[in-house]
Motif scaffolding. Sequence first.
Motif, mmCIF file in Angstrom:
data_model
loop_
_atom_site.group_PDB
_atom_site.id
_atom_site.type_symbol
_atom_site.label_atom_id
_atom_site.label_comp_id
_atom_site.label_asym_id
_atom_site.label_seq_id
_atom_site.Cartn_x
_atom_site.Cartn_y
_atom_site.Cartn_z
ATOM 1 N N ASN A 86 0.818 -1.206 0.000
ATOM 2 C CA ASN A 86 0.000 0.000 0.000
ATOM 3 C C ASN A 86 0.857 1.265 0.000
ATOM 4 O O ASN A 86 0.461 2.299 -0.559
ATOM 5 C CB ASN A 86 -0.916 -0.001 1.222
ATOM 6 C CG ASN A 86 -2.064 0.980 1.084
ATOM 7 O OD1 ASN A 86 -2.705 1.072 0.041
ATOM 8 N ND2 ASN A 86 -2.332 1.732 2.137
ATOM 9 N N THR A 94 -5.950 -3.047 -5.875
ATOM 10 C CA THR A 94 -7.188 -3.363 -6.611
ATOM 11 C C THR A 94 -7.098 -4.700 -7.340
ATOM 12 O O THR A 94 -8.016 -5.528 -7.224
ATOM 13 C CB THR A 94 -7.535 -2.232 -7.594
ATOM 14 O OG1 THR A 94 -7.835 -1.037 -6.853
ATOM 15 C CG2 THR A 94 -8.752 -2.599 -8.436
ATOM 16 N N SER A 161 -8.293 -1.491 2.232
ATOM 17 C CA SER A 161 -8.810 -0.628 1.172
ATOM 18 C C SER A 161 -9.909 0.310 1.673
ATOM 19 O O SER A 161 -10.264 1.275 0.983
ATOM 20 C CB SER A 161 -9.354 -1.477 0.013
ATOM 21 O OG SER A 161 -10.517 -2.176 0.395
#
Length: 319
Positions: A86, A94, A161
């Motif tokens: 990240n 994704t 996310s």
Amino acid sequence: MSGLLALLDDVAAIAKVAAASVDDVVGQAAKAGSKVAGVVIDDAAVTPKYVTGFEPKRELPIIWKITRGSLFNKMVVLLPALLLLNAFAPWVITPLLMLGGAYLCFEGAEKVYHWLWPHGDKHVEKDMSVGDPVHLEETRVKGAIKTDFILSAEIMTIILSNIEANSFWFEAATLAFAGIAVTVLVYGTVALIVKMDDIGVWWAANGVTGAGRAMGRGLVHGMPVLLKVLTVIGTAAMLWVGGSIIIHGLKALGMPGIYDAIHHLAVAVAGGSGFGEWAVTALVDGVFGIVLGMLLIPVVTRVIGPMVQKITGAESAGH
């Protein structure tokens, strides 16, 4: 004296900031954790099968071993790996989510396929052929931890996310808190489910009143039904969540066609009802998930599975 009062004011201010940070971590973890309901339900529905066939006294120790493996998967392996991705390659998140979503669609569709066209399961047959209880326990625990790793990867990626944070350490604390909370929730529920029939037997034999003993018998007879219901709910949740992840992922990658079509359909059918739009969207996402999953079954079992088996020497994918 004034210096002491100033120091106490500073300590109080720091305590307030710390308390607010903890509240933020808990709030963000709860918000992000709510997004993984489908995977959590399936995890809780799947795990009890790993203690089937063992003596009651071994059930909780086995669940504890799986719980420790799950915490290791989440805290030691997945948490640092996902945080690094990240931080340095966020564009990977994704596709990872979509890969996990495709796996959920495959698993859910495979269960539906087994229900519609029952057939033997060579992996289950091989598992049951193990004669040594200790070896069987080790085999079951290893299998459960491997399955948990895949589900945990999806859970942790979904949580990450959905965290709204600008600080690396805030993300780390929120992800860790949510991961631990989900693990406790899942395996605490599993332990309760697994021991519920034993509780029912004890209650039926030792209940003070007739109603209490009848309730105990009801627990004993009702647990198989509950497990079947959980399996159905878990499968439906897998297909819904998996389909939704794929559709939202396509939108994030610049292909919003399916997402927009479902949104327009939900608005047209529900006529402005918030719950109605959610229900229509969830239903269509689930249909999309089962169609994709059915298409993936031959690909995974006949192409990817044998390929992985040839490379690693492990059992091929599929059940």
